[in-house]
Design a protein around this motif. Structure first.
Motif, mmCIF file in Angstrom:
data_model
loop_
_atom_site.group_PDB
_atom_site.id
_atom_site.type_symbol
_atom_site.label_atom_id
_atom_site.label_comp_id
_atom_site.label_asym_id
_atom_site.label_seq_id
_atom_site.Cartn_x
_atom_site.Cartn_y
_atom_site.Cartn_z
ATOM 1 N N UNK A 264 -2.766 -46.705 4.384
ATOM 2 C CA UNK A 264 -2.416 -46.612 2.970
ATOM 3 C C UNK A 264 -2.548 -45.163 2.473
ATOM 4 N N UNK A 265 -3.512 -44.442 3.022
ATOM 5 C CA UNK A 265 -3.670 -43.026 2.662
ATOM 6 C C UNK A 265 -2.443 -42.221 3.098
ATOM 7 N N UNK A 266 -1.944 -42.510 4.289
ATOM 8 C CA UNK A 266 -0.758 -41.791 4.774
ATOM 9 C C UNK A 266 0.455 -42.074 3.900
ATOM 10 N N UNK A 267 0.596 -43.328 3.497
ATOM 11 C CA UNK A 267 1.723 -43.684 2.629
ATOM 12 C C UNK A 267 1.601 -42.979 1.277
ATOM 13 N N UNK A 268 0.385 -42.983 0.722
ATOM 14 C CA UNK A 268 0.161 -42.332 -0.565
ATOM 15 C C UNK A 268 0.417 -40.830 -0.458
ATOM 16 N N UNK A 269 -0.035 -40.247 0.629
ATOM 17 C CA UNK A 269 0.153 -38.814 0.845
ATOM 18 C C UNK A 269 1.636 -38.473 0.954
ATOM 19 N N UNK A 270 2.384 -39.333 1.609
ATOM 20 C CA UNK A 270 3.824 -39.126 1.730
ATOM 21 C C UNK A 270 4.492 -39.185 0.358
ATOM 22 N N UNK A 271 4.019 -40.077 -0.483
ATOM 23 C CA UNK A 271 4.544 -40.174 -1.843
ATOM 24 C C UNK A 271 4.299 -38.875 -2.615
ATOM 25 N N UNK A 272 3.100 -38.347 -2.488
ATOM 26 C CA UNK A 272 2.749 -37.118 -3.204
ATOM 27 C C UNK A 272 3.566 -35.935 -2.691
ATOM 28 N N UNK A 273 3.784 -35.896 -1.388
ATOM 29 C CA UNK A 273 4.612 -34.833 -0.825
ATOM 30 C C UNK A 273 6.050 -34.958 -1.331
ATOM 31 N N UNK A 274 6.511 -36.200 -1.419
ATOM 32 C CA UNK A 274 7.868 -36.429 -1.923
ATOM 33 C C UNK A 274 8.035 -35.944 -3.347
ATOM 34 N N UNK A 275 7.000 -36.108 -4.147
ATOM 35 C CA UNK A 275 7.037 -35.620 -5.529
ATOM 36 C C UNK A 275 7.162 -34.105 -5.553
ATOM 37 N N UNK A 276 6.393 -33.421 -4.696
ATOM 38 C CA UNK A 276 6.469 -31.958 -4.633
ATOM 39 C C UNK A 276 7.859 -31.503 -4.194
ATOM 40 N N UNK A 277 8.426 -32.188 -3.229
ATOM 41 C CA UNK A 277 9.764 -31.824 -2.748
ATOM 42 C C UNK A 277 10.812 -32.018 -3.834
ATOM 43 N N UNK A 278 10.684 -33.077 -4.583
ATOM 44 C CA UNK A 278 11.638 -33.348 -5.659
ATOM 45 C C UNK A 278 11.645 -32.205 -6.672
ATOM 46 N N UNK A 279 10.458 -31.783 -7.074
ATOM 47 C CA UNK A 279 10.346 -30.696 -8.046
ATOM 48 C C UNK A 279 10.820 -29.384 -7.428
ATOM 49 N N UNK A 280 10.469 -29.149 -6.154
ATOM 50 C CA UNK A 280 10.891 -27.929 -5.480
ATOM 51 C C UNK A 280 12.404 -27.821 -5.386
ATOM 52 N N UNK A 281 13.053 -28.913 -5.040
ATOM 53 C CA UNK A 281 14.522 -28.896 -4.963
ATOM 54 C C UNK A 281 15.145 -28.635 -6.330
ATOM 55 N N UNK A 282 14.504 -29.166 -7.372
ATOM 56 C CA UNK A 282 14.990 -28.939 -8.735
ATOM 57 C C UNK A 282 14.968 -27.445 -9.053
ATOM 58 N N UNK A 283 13.862 -26.787 -8.756
ATOM 59 C CA UNK A 283 13.760 -25.350 -9.017
ATOM 60 C C UNK A 283 14.749 -24.564 -8.158
ATOM 61 N N UNK A 284 14.893 -24.990 -6.919
ATOM 62 C CA UNK A 284 15.800 -24.278 -6.022
ATOM 63 C C UNK A 284 17.242 -24.358 -6.506
ATOM 64 N N UNK A 285 17.636 -25.510 -6.993
ATOM 65 C CA UNK A 285 18.993 -25.680 -7.514
ATOM 66 C C UNK A 285 19.241 -24.793 -8.729
ATOM 67 N N UNK A 286 18.163 -24.510 -9.458
ATOM 68 C CA UNK A 286 18.276 -23.637 -10.630
ATOM 69 C C UNK A 286 18.057 -22.167 -10.260
ATOM 70 N N UNK A 287 17.941 -21.906 -8.983
ATOM 71 C CA UNK A 287 17.733 -20.554 -8.444
ATOM 72 C C UNK A 287 16.410 -19.940 -8.904
ATOM 73 N N UNK A 288 15.468 -20.803 -9.228
ATOM 74 C CA UNK A 288 14.117 -20.336 -9.549
ATOM 75 C C UNK A 288 13.306 -20.405 -8.250
#
Length: 289
Positions: A175-199
């Motif tokens: 369950x920890x691994x699944x939760x950790x994957x969720x948290x990483x996914x959140x970071x990636x989502x935000x990172x891609x958002x910034x990247x698309x905006x060239x930030x």
């Protein structure tokens, strides 16, 4: 071992045999006195009723499928006979019933209270495991707030660290691994958002978090490739080359690596690891998940 199986080990049929037996048989199995074949409808409201009688009535309610009434009576035992053995049993059983009914806030409060009051009891890891499962059942899509993922990780980590020999450890780790994957996914989502905006600097911070803190999740592969793109866009070629080199070392057959390699090659560059880079240092923790 699946969580359903683990929780099933604590069903009342196995822990406190009920089945179709009479209430008297239940009481004998529990070595509790004060049983009665008839339930006084006013007993629940009478504080003078012995704890064992109320407790046994709660067990009878479970046998009849009335979990809500059973919970009320377990709560009464806990409230009126604090710190007694039956109060302790009532608290953990109420926690289990609350979980069965999907009342997760109650499970979390009750489970934490049990572990706090009885940290050395054999049921303490189970109570904490139910706390973790209650958070786990509320996990949401990565596009939404990941509070439940953070709480799942925290609760299950407590099970693992405080009770390393308990039967719940292996599932808690899953369950920890699944939760950790969720948290990483959140970071990636935000990172891609910034990247698309060239930030790109803001994007790099997010992708770096994934590489350094979520190195054993499935997202680290993409995070390294995104770092190649962002560093290359900023003209920080050494960092881009290092990210590509680490990506190729851990995921040589990855499409992300092929794309990163092609990007560098288009600028006359090749993957090359700079041992002094934070990426190179973080690479030692990457598992190739």
């Amino acid at each position: 071992m699946a969580d359903k199986t683990l929780i099933g080990k604590h069903t009342f049929a196995t822990r406190y045999p009920l089945g179709k037996a009479a209430l008297g048989a239940v009481c004998a199995a529990l070595i509790v006195s004060g049983c009665s074949k008839e339930t006084d409808t006013n007993a629940f409201l009478d504080p003078t009723v012995p704890a064992d009688q109320t407790y046994n009535e709660a067990l009878a309610n479970i046998d009849a499928g009335d979990l809500t009434e059973a919970r009320k009576k377990f709560q009464k035992v806990d409230r009126q006979h604090p710190y007694s053995d039956l109060a302790k049993k009532s608290l953990v059983m109420n926690t289990f019933l609350a979980y069965k009914q999907g009342n997760y806030p109650e499970v979390i409060a009750s489970g934490k209270r049990f572990a706090s009051l009885y940290p050395s009891d054999e049921e303490a890891p189970y109570a904490l495991y139910l706390v973790g499962m209650s958070h786990f059942r509320q996990l949401s899509d990565v596009t939404r707030d990941q509070k439940s993922a953070r709480e799942t990780y925290r609760a299950m980590n407590e099970v693992v660290t405080r009770y390393p020999d308990s039967e719940y450890v292996e599932d808690a780790k899953r369950k920890m691994r699944i939760a950790k994957d969720q948290l990483a996914g959140e970071e990636m989502l935000v990172g891609r958002y910034y990247q698309e905006r060239r930030e790109h600097l803001a994007a790099i911070n997010r992708f770096r978090t994934v590489v350094e803190k979520f190195e054993d999740t499935r997202h680290v592969e993409e995070a390294l490739a995104r770092l190649v793109e962002s560093y290359y866009a900023l003209g920080l070629n050494s960092e881009a080359q290092t990210a590509a080199a680490v990506l190729g070392h851990n995921f040589p057959d990855s499409q992300w690596y092929k794309d990163s390699y092609a990007l560098l090659e288009s600028g006359g560059l090749r993957p090359s690891e700079n041992q002094g880079s934070w990426i190179s240092k973080a690479a030692k923790l990457i598992t190739g998940a």
